[in-house]
Design an enzyme around this catalytic site. Structure first.
Site, PDB file in Angstrom:
ATOM      1  N   MET A  24      29.829  55.929  39.935  1.00  0.00           N
ATOM      2  CA  MET A  24      28.497  55.307  39.897  1.00  0.00           C
ATOM      3  C   MET A  24      28.186  54.558  41.185  1.00  0.00           C
ATOM      4  O   MET A  24      27.024  54.467  41.598  1.00  0.00           O
ATOM      5  CB  MET A  24      28.412  54.375  38.692  1.00  0.00           C
ATOM      6  CG  MET A  24      28.396  55.162  37.394  1.00  0.00           C
ATOM      7  SD  MET A  24      28.200  54.136  35.956  1.00  0.00           S
ATOM      8  CE  MET A  24      29.895  53.893  35.463  1.00  0.00           C
ATOM      9  N   ASP A  61      34.757  49.869  49.848  1.00  0.00           N
ATOM     10  CA  ASP A  61      35.774  50.372  48.915  1.00  0.00           C
ATOM     11  C   ASP A  61      37.136  50.257  49.576  1.00  0.00           C
ATOM     12  O   ASP A  61      37.239  49.993  50.779  1.00  0.00           O
ATOM     13  CB  ASP A  61      35.488  51.845  48.536  1.00  0.00           C
ATOM     14  CG  ASP A  61      36.031  52.227  47.159  1.00  0.00           C
ATOM     15  OD1 ASP A  61      37.267  52.252  46.999  1.00  0.00           O
ATOM     16  OD2 ASP A  61      35.234  52.496  46.245  1.00  0.00           O
ATOM     17  N   ASP A  71      38.890  45.089  49.570  1.00  0.00           N
ATOM     18  CA  ASP A  71      39.519  44.868  48.263  1.00  0.00           C
ATOM     19  C   ASP A  71      38.797  43.672  47.666  1.00  0.00           C
ATOM     20  O   ASP A  71      38.929  42.550  48.159  1.00  0.00           O
ATOM     21  CB  ASP A  71      41.014  44.574  48.429  1.00  0.00           C
ATOM     22  CG  ASP A  71      41.697  44.294  47.082  1.00  0.00           C
ATOM     23  OD1 ASP A  71      40.991  44.052  46.082  1.00  0.00           O
ATOM     24  OD2 ASP A  71      42.941  44.300  47.051  1.00  0.00           O
ATOM     25  N   VAL A  72      38.035  43.907  46.607  1.00  0.00           N
ATOM     26  CA  VAL A  72      37.152  42.857  46.083  1.00  0.00           C
ATOM     27  C   VAL A  72      37.904  41.646  45.538  1.00  0.00           C
ATOM     28  O   VAL A  72      37.305  40.586  45.338  1.00  0.00           O
ATOM     29  CB  VAL A  72      36.201  43.400  44.980  1.00  0.00           C
ATOM     30  CG1 VAL A  72      35.241  44.430  45.552  1.00  0.00           C
ATOM     31  CG2 VAL A  72      36.980  43.957  43.787  1.00  0.00           C
ATOM     32  N   ASN A 106      30.037  46.714  41.843  1.00  0.00           N
ATOM     33  CA  ASN A 106      30.317  47.871  40.981  1.00  0.00           C
ATOM     34  C   ASN A 106      31.816  48.183  40.865  1.00  0.00           C
ATOM     35  O   ASN A 106      32.242  48.777  39.873  1.00  0.00           O
ATOM     36  CB  ASN A 106      29.562  49.081  41.549  1.00  0.00           C
ATOM     37  CG  ASN A 106      30.087  50.388  41.016  1.00  0.00           C
ATOM     38  OD1 ASN A 106      29.734  50.822  39.923  1.00  0.00           O
ATOM     39  ND2 ASN A 106      30.976  51.038  41.784  1.00  0.00           N
ATOM     40  N   TYR A 128      39.936  44.253  29.772  1.00  0.00           N
ATOM     41  CA  TYR A 128      38.756  44.982  30.255  1.00  0.00           C
ATOM     42  C   TYR A 128      37.496  44.406  29.595  1.00  0.00           C
ATOM     43  O   TYR A 128      36.520  44.074  30.276  1.00  0.00           O
ATOM     44  CB  TYR A 128      38.878  46.487  29.965  1.00  0.00           C
ATOM     45  CG  TYR A 128      37.753  47.291  30.604  1.00  0.00           C
ATOM     46  CD1 TYR A 128      37.733  47.524  31.975  1.00  0.00           C
ATOM     47  CD2 TYR A 128      36.696  47.779  29.837  1.00  0.00           C
ATOM     48  CE1 TYR A 128      36.686  48.234  32.573  1.00  0.00           C
ATOM     49  CE2 TYR A 128      35.655  48.488  30.427  1.00  0.00           C
ATOM     50  CZ  TYR A 128      35.649  48.717  31.791  1.00  0.00           C
ATOM     51  OH  TYR A 128      34.619  49.410  32.377  1.00  0.00           O
ATOM     52  N   LYS A 165      34.545  42.205  31.483  1.00  0.00           N
ATOM     53  CA  LYS A 165      33.146  42.637  31.495  1.00  0.00           C
ATOM     54  C   LYS A 165      32.253  41.614  30.803  1.00  0.00           C
ATOM     55  O   LYS A 165      31.072  41.480  31.142  1.00  0.00           O
ATOM     56  CB  LYS A 165      33.016  44.019  30.850  1.00  0.00           C
ATOM     57  CG  LYS A 165      33.694  45.131  31.664  1.00  0.00           C
ATOM     58  CD  LYS A 165      33.070  45.261  33.049  1.00  0.00           C
ATOM     59  CE  LYS A 165      33.652  46.374  33.873  1.00  0.00           C
ATOM     60  NZ  LYS A 165      33.059  46.468  35.222  1.00  0.00           N
ATOM     61  N   THR A 185      40.693  55.405  37.058  1.00  0.00           N
ATOM     62  CA  THR A 185      41.812  54.711  36.419  1.00  0.00           C
ATOM     63  C   THR A 185      41.800  54.844  34.901  1.00  0.00           C
ATOM     64  O   THR A 185      42.572  54.170  34.215  1.00  0.00           O
ATOM     65  CB  THR A 185      41.749  53.218  36.816  1.00  0.00           C
ATOM     66  OG1 THR A 185      40.379  52.778  36.696  1.00  0.00           O
ATOM     67  CG2 THR A 185      42.219  52.996  38.237  1.00  0.00           C
TER      68      THR A 185
HETATM   69  P1  NAD Z   1      35.422  55.005  39.438  1.00  0.00           P
HETATM   70  O1  NAD Z   1      36.855  54.808  39.130  1.00  0.00           O
HETATM   71  O2  NAD Z   1      34.900  56.387  39.654  1.00  0.00           O
HETATM   72  O3  NAD Z   1      34.973  54.131  40.696  1.00  0.00           O
HETATM   73  C1  NAD Z   1      35.418  52.821  40.884  1.00  0.00           C
HETATM   74  C2  NAD Z   1      35.522  52.562  42.377  1.00  0.00           C
HETATM   75  O4  NAD Z   1      35.960  51.191  42.537  1.00  0.00           O
HETATM   76  C3  NAD Z   1      36.555  53.457  43.075  1.00  0.00           C
HETATM   77  O5  NAD Z   1      35.990  54.022  44.226  1.00  0.00           O
HETATM   78  C4  NAD Z   1      37.683  52.500  43.409  1.00  0.00           C
HETATM   79  O6  NAD Z   1      38.377  52.835  44.596  1.00  0.00           O
HETATM   80  C5  NAD Z   1      36.940  51.189  43.556  1.00  0.00           C
HETATM   81  N1  NAD Z   1      37.824  50.027  43.406  1.00  0.00           N
HETATM   82  C6  NAD Z   1      38.746  49.815  42.441  1.00  0.00           C
HETATM   83  N2  NAD Z   1      39.374  48.657  42.689  1.00  0.00           N
HETATM   84  C7  NAD Z   1      38.829  48.130  43.804  1.00  0.00           C
HETATM   85  C8  NAD Z   1      39.059  46.957  44.560  1.00  0.00           C
HETATM   86  N3  NAD Z   1      40.005  46.065  44.210  1.00  0.00           N
HETATM   87  N4  NAD Z   1      38.296  46.723  45.644  1.00  0.00           N
HETATM   88  C9  NAD Z   1      37.347  47.619  46.025  1.00  0.00           C
HETATM   89  N5  NAD Z   1      37.101  48.760  45.375  1.00  0.00           N
HETATM   90  C10 NAD Z   1      37.839  49.002  44.274  1.00  0.00           C
HETATM   91  O7  NAD Z   1      34.629  54.278  38.222  1.00  0.00           O
HETATM   92  P2  NAD Z   1      33.099  54.329  37.760  1.00  0.00           P
HETATM   93  O8  NAD Z   1      33.053  55.063  36.491  1.00  0.00           O
HETATM   94  O9  NAD Z   1      32.204  54.750  38.855  1.00  0.00           O
HETATM   95  O10 NAD Z   1      32.878  52.780  37.417  1.00  0.00           O
HETATM   96  C11 NAD Z   1      32.048  51.926  38.183  1.00  0.00           C
HETATM   97  C12 NAD Z   1      31.839  50.615  37.414  1.00  0.00           C
HETATM   98  O11 NAD Z   1      31.221  50.882  36.153  1.00  0.00           O
HETATM   99  C13 NAD Z   1      33.127  49.877  37.101  1.00  0.00           C
HETATM  100  O12 NAD Z   1      32.912  48.478  37.226  1.00  0.00           O
HETATM  101  C14 NAD Z   1      33.384  50.228  35.643  1.00  0.00           C
HETATM  102  O13 NAD Z   1      34.169  49.248  34.989  1.00  0.00           O
HETATM  103  C15 NAD Z   1      31.983  50.308  35.110  1.00  0.00           C
HETATM  104  N6  NAD Z   1      31.846  51.159  33.907  1.00  0.00           N
HETATM  105  C16 NAD Z   1      32.342  52.431  33.869  1.00  0.00           C
HETATM  106  C17 NAD Z   1      32.167  53.194  32.722  1.00  0.00           C
HETATM  107  C18 NAD Z   1      32.687  54.617  32.624  1.00  0.00           C
HETATM  108  O14 NAD Z   1      32.765  55.130  31.498  1.00  0.00           O
HETATM  109  N7  NAD Z   1      33.025  55.275  33.715  1.00  0.00           N
HETATM  110  C19 NAD Z   1      31.488  52.664  31.629  1.00  0.00           C
HETATM  111  C20 NAD Z   1      31.004  51.366  31.702  1.00  0.00           C
HETATM  112  C21 NAD Z   1      31.179  50.625  32.849  1.00  0.00           C
END
Ligand code: NAD
Length: 250
Positions: free
Chosen positions: A17, A36, A62-63, A89, A155, A159, A193
């Protein structure tokens, strides 16, 4: 050009996303910092944006690390002079474990998903106050509103922290014209993850609770973020946008 001439920083923008959001904000006229830990994937997103005629740059971040936030925001303001939009994000899943009470995992999830958002907000508002405002969008989840099986409670707790952190800062920074809102995706393509939530049997069960009867697409979340980032949502702060196919309406 819904965010023309604005400057945005998107965390976790190398994937999922975050990448979709970075591409969309750039297409709609913003200069976008793709932040990222995944350098090659992040550079690929930058290349895609540039190929389409947009402006972007990769920032290693690294956030969970405050010094890296200071450097990242400094890089953006040095390059582009301001920061109008921050999309917090980046996140890690809680569904990739058999030990739902693992203490180390609690610490890591809270460090990335909650502390990481706090640090981003802290360092962004310092810039936004000085320039007369800005828009911060923090990624929560349906998991920030309700509990779920097979997901470490950190988690959900992380959130939920994002929800109330966002409302708190929205109240405190309203006079500075800084808007802070949350977006709550539902069942989306699995995260890098993900464990249980990538399992087809578990996903089919979850789909049973989604009135629209399908999982979401990354662009459907990116469009919600774009709306909150743009001036179209200028009277919205402290609110929650559920992009969940109706999951939370059940
Ligand atoms: P994703 O795993 O595809 O992307 C997450 C990105 O965050 C990756 O590029 C990763 O490298 C980066 N990241 C992880 N740890 C980091 C750090 N310490 N510093 C910097 N970057 C870091 O996941 P996604 O599905 O795109 O999720 C995006 C957001 O939406 C997240 O916060 C997730 O919790 C939330 N979310 C996801 C879902 C789902 O079903 N995929 C549902 C609800 C909410």
């Amino acid at each position: 050009m819904r965010v023309a001439n604005k400057v945005a920083l998107v965390t976790g923008a190398a994937s999922g996303m975050g990448a979709a959001t970075a591409r969309l904000l750039a297409r709609e006229g913003a200069k976008v910092a793709v932040a990222d830990m995944l350098e090659a994937e992040g550079q690929a997103v930058v290349a895609e944006i540039e190929k389409a005629g947009g402006t972007a740059r990769f920032i290693h971040l690294d956030v969970a690390e405050e010094a890296q936030w200071e450097a990242a925001i400094g890089t953006v303001t040095s390059a582009w002079g301001r920061l109008d939009i921050l999309v917090n994000n980046a996140g890690i899943s809680g569904s990739n474990t058999n030990n739902l009470y693992d203490t180390a995992l609690w610490d890591r999830i809270m460090a990335v998903n909650a502390r990481g958002v706090f640090l981003g907000v802290k360092h962004a508002i310092a810039v936004m106050r000085g320039q007369g405002g800005g828009s911060i969008i923090n990624l929560s989840s349906i998991s920030g509103v309700v509990g779920q099986e097979r997901i470490h409670c950190a988690y959900n707790a992380s959130k939920a922290a994002v929800r109330l952190l966002s409302k708190s800062v929205a109240v405190q920074e309203g006079p500075a014209r800084i808007r802070v809102n949350t977006v709550h995706p539902g069942l989306m393509p699995p995260m890098r993850t993900s464990g249980a939530t990538a399992d087809p049997v578990f996903r089919a069960k979850m789909l049973g609770h989604v009135p629209l009867g399908r999982s979401g697409e990354v662009d459907e979340v990116a469009y919600a973020i774009l709306f909150l980032a743009s001036d179209e949502s200028s009277y919205m702060t402290g609110t929650e946008l559920h992009v969940d196919g109706g999951y939370l309406a059940c």
